[in-house]
Structures are given as structure tokens and as C-alpha cells.
Motif scaffolding. Structure first.
Motif, short mmCIF file in Angstrom:
data_model
loop_
_atom_site.label_atom_id
_atom_site.label_comp_id
_atom_site.label_asym_id
_atom_site.label_seq_id
_atom_site.Cartn_x
_atom_site.Cartn_y
_atom_site.Cartn_z
N GLY B 15 -20.94 -45.78 -36.24
CA GLY B 15 -22.28 -45.93 -36.81
C GLY B 15 -22.40 -45.47 -38.26
O GLY B 15 -23.51 -45.27 -38.75
N LYS B 16 -21.27 -45.36 -38.95
CA LYS B 16 -21.29 -44.87 -40.32
C LYS B 16 -22.09 -45.78 -41.25
O LYS B 16 -22.92 -45.32 -42.04
CB LYS B 16 -19.84 -44.75 -40.85
CG LYS B 16 -18.97 -43.84 -39.99
CD LYS B 16 -17.52 -43.84 -40.47
CE LYS B 16 -16.75 -45.12 -40.23
NZ LYS B 16 -16.45 -45.42 -38.83
N THR B 17 -21.83 -47.08 -41.11
CA THR B 17 -22.53 -48.05 -41.96
C THR B 17 -24.03 -47.98 -41.69
O THR B 17 -24.85 -47.94 -42.61
CB THR B 17 -22.01 -49.48 -41.69
OG1 THR B 17 -20.61 -49.49 -41.93
CG2 THR B 17 -22.69 -50.49 -42.58
N GLN B 18 -24.38 -47.96 -40.42
CA GLN B 18 -25.80 -47.90 -40.03
C GLN B 18 -26.46 -46.64 -40.60
O GLN B 18 -27.56 -46.69 -41.12
CB GLN B 18 -25.89 -47.90 -38.50
CG GLN B 18 -27.30 -47.87 -37.98
CD GLN B 18 -28.08 -49.10 -38.40
OE1 GLN B 18 -27.66 -50.22 -38.15
NE2 GLN B 18 -29.20 -48.89 -39.06
N PHE B 19 -25.76 -45.54 -40.52
CA PHE B 19 -26.27 -44.26 -40.99
C PHE B 19 -26.65 -44.36 -42.48
O PHE B 19 -27.74 -43.98 -42.88
CB PHE B 19 -25.19 -43.19 -40.77
CG PHE B 19 -25.61 -41.78 -41.09
CD1 PHE B 19 -26.07 -40.94 -40.10
CD2 PHE B 19 -25.52 -41.29 -42.39
CE1 PHE B 19 -26.44 -39.63 -40.38
CE2 PHE B 19 -25.89 -39.98 -42.69
CZ PHE B 19 -26.35 -39.15 -41.67
N ASN B 123 -23.91 -39.29 -32.48
CA ASN B 123 -24.70 -40.51 -32.66
C ASN B 123 -24.91 -41.29 -31.35
O ASN B 123 -24.24 -41.03 -30.36
CB ASN B 123 -24.02 -41.40 -33.71
CG ASN B 123 -24.94 -42.51 -34.19
OD1 ASN B 123 -26.16 -42.34 -34.21
ND2 ASN B 123 -24.38 -43.65 -34.55
N LYS B 124 -25.82 -42.22 -31.43
CA LYS B 124 -26.16 -43.13 -30.33
C LYS B 124 -26.70 -42.37 -29.12
O LYS B 124 -26.39 -42.70 -27.98
CB LYS B 124 -24.95 -44.00 -29.94
CG LYS B 124 -24.29 -44.71 -31.13
CD LYS B 124 -23.44 -45.88 -30.71
CE LYS B 124 -22.66 -46.42 -31.92
NZ LYS B 124 -21.81 -47.57 -31.60
N GLN B 125 -27.52 -41.39 -29.42
CA GLN B 125 -28.11 -40.60 -28.34
C GLN B 125 -29.06 -41.41 -27.48
O GLN B 125 -29.45 -40.98 -26.39
CB GLN B 125 -28.83 -39.36 -28.92
CG GLN B 125 -27.89 -38.25 -29.35
CD GLN B 125 -27.12 -37.64 -28.19
OE1 GLN B 125 -27.65 -37.39 -27.12
NE2 GLN B 125 -25.82 -37.40 -28.38
#
Ligand SMILES: Nc1nc2c(ncn2[C@@H]2O[C@H](COP(=O)(O)OP(=O)(O)OP(=O)(O)O)[C@@H](O)[C@H]2O)c(=O)[nH]1
Ligand SMILES: [Mg+2]
Lengths: 275, 179
Positions: B15-19, B123-125
Motif C-alpha cells: 500500500g505504499k503508493t496508495q499511502f 495497513n489494510k486494517q
């Protein structure tokens, strides 16, 4: 008849044409502006080339091509010692670290890098030593000269254009401030990455090239592309006079940011809270 | 003008890009490279997506966020990227325990580059399979002094809280050095 002279009178294209047509075997040395380039030919094919100031070390070439990690390259380099290039390549291939194709491609790229640079030299003494071949342990890759000559001539034109577009390598770069400039999810090559990570108003383009072991042609092309894409803009380098020039070498960072103050962190916190 | 940077790292697809996309003030785009007709560019296929974000604080201060690329073979870029960073964030897909070992490896490598503060973002909790941050801490053997923060990379408030936790950690580190 000895084959020697000056590029002023007989240029690189003509020289290579001659070697190709006469199917010559031997070593051609060209000296210009403090740089020595030496190329070896076998029956009219280019088989090897080196130039002073260009890192031809196999582990470094493979690192640059993304085939070895920094760590691997360092370790191998430290241990390789007196091993010949061929032996080293065999070891790397047998160890499954790289493929034969990786090695051939890296060596070929390096040779072409050397020879393409020569096309832009307008002056320099040259001499040809018949029947001289590269040292025995050297990896050689036969390359047809016709292609080299065509590509080289094309590059001369591109080079001239790039030089017009980006005449001064002593300028620095900064990321564009325009809100319309869109920088995310940009697709970049490994080389562009390397350049990006050094962008800072204190680093001149020339210093970035040196730190990354890139030729003027390579850096011009990359920077030109980024300028065209609106990612960066040219700025006068900050504090250029006061600063000593940074010698080439990746382990030396071009510019360490100054120690960050507490107040800077507090400002960041404020800003992010308000986002 | 001063520029500072943080590095967002973590395993593939964490999720780095999304972050970065969620918080950065600049927009998504892909560059059209004008000069591509180059036969020397054997590495054309190795083109890589680099995540790059920016937060302008004021005229004198800009924060850059660099996301590391997912593909393993670009690992050698990490060290260059991490040069001079304020700190880093290790992003983890909490729903995929098969990536935890890799996350641990990445964390160790980055710790080796510089003694800068870092936080772990779980991430993605929102996913039903997501591990609890505290369980993640144990699974990944995270130092009790390091924060493991729950995260939803698509949610701005959540991303802000992760960045703030890192900044607080940096302040604490500064205080500790003072003493
Ligand atoms: N449910 C959920 N999905 C997320 C979250 N964050 C990211 N994703 C999804 O996870 C996938 C991967 O996200 P990216 O941002 O591309 O991950 P990345 O770390 O940049 O991936 P690489 O660059 O390939 O390593 C995408 O489909 C995202 O939409 C989240 O908080 N919750
Ligand atoms: Mg990504």
C-alpha cells in the motif's frame, strides 16, 4: 604504413570505416583532452574497448545494470583480487548470480559507451597497433562496425541537439513548484532514479553525473527528458563558490542535508495536522 | 529553502503508493519520455514506478515522500534513497502474514542505513483478515519502543496519524540526544 594521425583530418567515422573494410586486427588508441580510449578489433569487428575515467569493472557494470545488488557487488569486488574478468564471469554464472547473457550485455554496453563517445571528439591523436589483442583474461564480444558507425553518426546529431538544449552542466536542478506538475507514479528507469535521488539546488548536473558515473551524453539525455516532462527545472546552484567539488564515487553522498532542527519538525507536525 | 524527506517502504503490494497518493499535494501522472528512440537503452523493460509525493509546509520548507519500488531487484536503490532521510515508515499488509518475514527483512536493512527513527504501519486494517497491530508487533519482533500504528492507506486522517507518529518519534529522539 603506420596508421596514425589526428581526428581533425581523419575522423572517428572514417577510421572505423577503414578498419571495417580492411578487416583489420589490432588496437586503436585515441587520445584527446586528457582521455585515452583504446579499442581492439579482430578481423574488422570491434571486440573490446576501454577509456580512462570510465569504470569498466565487471562487478560494477553488473551492479549498474541492476543484475547484482550493492552488497553482492561490494563483496565480490573485495574478494575477486587478481582473478581475470573471464574467470570472474564464470564464477558469477556458475553461482547462479547472473546469466551469461547478462555478462555479455553488460560488457557490450560498456564497449559501446566508450566508442560512441568518440564520435563527438573533433580532435585527438590516434594510432593503430596491428595485431595487438586484449589481455588473455578479458571478455571480448564481437560487434559489427556497420551498426556502430550508423548509430554513432545518429548520436552525433542527437548530441549536437542536446548540447543546444542543455548547454550548461554547471546548473543545478530542482523539482518544479507548479501545482500542475504531476510527479506521482512517474515511470522511471534505473538511471533516472539515480538522478532523481540527487536532485537538490546545491548539486550541479555535472556533479550528479560524476556521482553516478554517467557520461555527459547520458546525463544530458536524462535531464532533458525530465525537463520536457516538466518534472524539474534548471536553477543556479546554491552556494557554488564556497563548496569544494565532490569527487566521483557513489559512496560519497553529493550533499548531506544540514542537521534538521527541532523547529523544522514542529512546523511539519503543524502542517500535517492542518491537512 | 530546506527540503526534508521520509521514505515509505514495505513489502510488495503493501500500500505504499496508495499511502503517498492519499497525502501528497501533487497529482498522479505518468511521464511521456520524449527521448526513447535509443538503441543503447537495453534497460527499457526495467522501467520502474517510483512513488514520489510532496507536502509543502511553507515557502522555506518542503517535505518529500519517497516510496520504494516493489520489485526486489531494485533493492540497490534503497540506500541511495534513504540518504539523509528524517525517518522511515514500514508499511505492512496486515492481512497477509506470508509477507511479514519480508517486512522484517526490509526493516532490518533500513535500520542498517541510518539510525533514524521509524514507525511500522499496520495497513489494510479494514480487511477482515487483518492482524491486530499488537499481534503484528509480536509476530515481527518489533522493539517495544517502536510504534506500530494501525493504518488505512486510503484514509487521509489515518495516513496523517502515521506521519505524525513518525514526527513525534523524531522529536523524542532529539530530546533523548539532548540529554
Ligand atoms: N482494503 C485496503 N486496500 C488497500 C489499502 N491500502 C492499499 N490497498 C490496496 O492494496 C493494493 C496495493 O496497493 P499499492 O499502493 O499499489 O501498494 P504498493 O506497496 O505501492 O505496491 P508495490 O509498489 O507494487 O510494491 C491496491 O489494490 C490498493 O488499493 C487499505 O488500507 N485497505
Ligand atoms: Mg507502489
Amino acid at each position: 604504413m603506420a596508421l596514425k594521425g589526428n581526428l581533425r583530418d581523419f575522423n572517428t567515422t572514417q577510421l572505423l570505416n577503414l578498419i571495417n573494410l580492411a578487416r583489420k586486427t589490432g588496437a586503436l588508441t585515441i587520445q584527446s583532452q586528457g582521455t585515452d580510449a583504446k579499442m581492439y578489433f579482430k578481423e574488422g569487428k570491434l571486440i573490446h574497448a576501454t577509456a580512462s575515467g570510465q569504470d569498466g569493472d565487471l562487478t560494477h557494470l553488473l551492479l549498474k545494470a541492476g543484475k547484482l545488488s550493492e552488497e553482492q557487488s561490494k563483496q565480490i569486488h573485495a574478494r575477486a583480487g587478481e582473478v581475470s574478468e573471464k574467470e570472474l564471469a564464470l564464477y558469477l554464472i556458475n553461482a547462479g548470480l547472473v546469466t551469461q547473457n547478462d555478462v555479455v550485455q553488460s560488457v557490450k554496453d560498456q564497449v559501446l559507451n566508450v566508442i560512441y563517445r568518440l564520435f563527438t571528439w573533433e580532435e585527438g591523436v590516434f594510432y593503430f597497433e596491428p595485431n595487438q589483442l586484449p589481455p588473455a583474461g578479458q571478455i571480448t564480444v564481437p560487434i559489427d562496425l556497420e551498426n556502430v558507425i550508423m548509430e554513432g553518426s545518429r548520436r552525433v546529431k542527437e548530441w549536437e541537439r542536446l548540447q543546444e538544449e542543455l548547454p550548461n552542466l554547471d546548473m543545478a536542478l530542482k523539482f518544479t513548484d507548479r501545482p500542475s506538475a504531476k510527479l506521482r507514479n512517474v515511470n522511471l528507469t534505473v538511471e533516472e532514479w539515480r538522478v532523481i535521488s540527487f536532485i537538490n539546488p546545491r548539486n550541479t548536473i555535472r556533479q550528479i553525473a560524476q556521482s553516478n558515473n554517467m557520461s555527459e551524453f547520458q546525463i544530458r539525455k536524462i535531464v532533458y527528458g525530465m525537463l520536457q516532462a516538466g518534472l524539474v527545472e534548471l536553477v543556479r546552484p546554491e552556494g557554488a563558490e564556497a563548496r569544494p567539488l565532490i569527487p566521483p564515487g557513489r559512496e560519497q553522498p553529493v550533499e548531506r542535508p544540514p542537521a534538521v532542527k527541532r523547529s523544522v519538525i514542529n512546523r511539519l507536525i503543524d502542517r500535517i495536522r492542518r491537512l | 529553502m530546506q527540503t526534508v524527506k521520509m521514505v515509505i517502504t514495505g513489502p510488495f503490494n503493501s500500500g505504499k503508493t496508495q499511502f503517498i497518493r492519499t497525502i501528497s499535494e501533487i497529482d498522479v501522472v505518468s511521464t511521456d519520455r520524449k527521448i526513447t528512440s535509443d538503441s543503447e537503452r537495453v534497460k527499457e523493460e526495467t522501467t520502474v514506478a517510483m512513488d514520489f509525493g510532496r507536502i509543502t509546509v511553507d515557502e522555506d520548507l518542503v517535505l518529500y515522500l519517497f516510496g520504494t519500488p516493489g520489485q526486489k531487484r531494485f533493492d540497490f536503490m534503497w540506500e541511495i534513497l534513504s540518504e539523509g532521510m528524517l525517518g522511515f515508515i514500514v508499511l505492512i499488509d496486515s492481512s497477509r502474514p506470508e509477507t511479514f518475514r519480508e517486512a522484517r527483512r526490509i526493516l532490518e536493512i533500513f535500520r542498517g542505513y541510518a539510525p533514524t527513527p521509524y514507525v511500522v504501519a499496520a495497513n489494510k486494517q479494514d480487511l477482515p483478515d487483518a492482524w491486530d497491530p499488537e499481534d503484528l508487533r509480536i509476530a515481527l519482533k518489533i522493539d517495544p519502543k517502536v510504534k506500530v500504528v494501525p493504518c488505512l492507506a486510503k484514509d487521509k486522517e489515518s495516513v496523517k496519524s502515521v506521519l505524525l507518529e513518525l514526527l513525534y518519534a523524531i522529536l523524542e529522539e532529539m530530546d533523548a540526544e539532548q540529554k
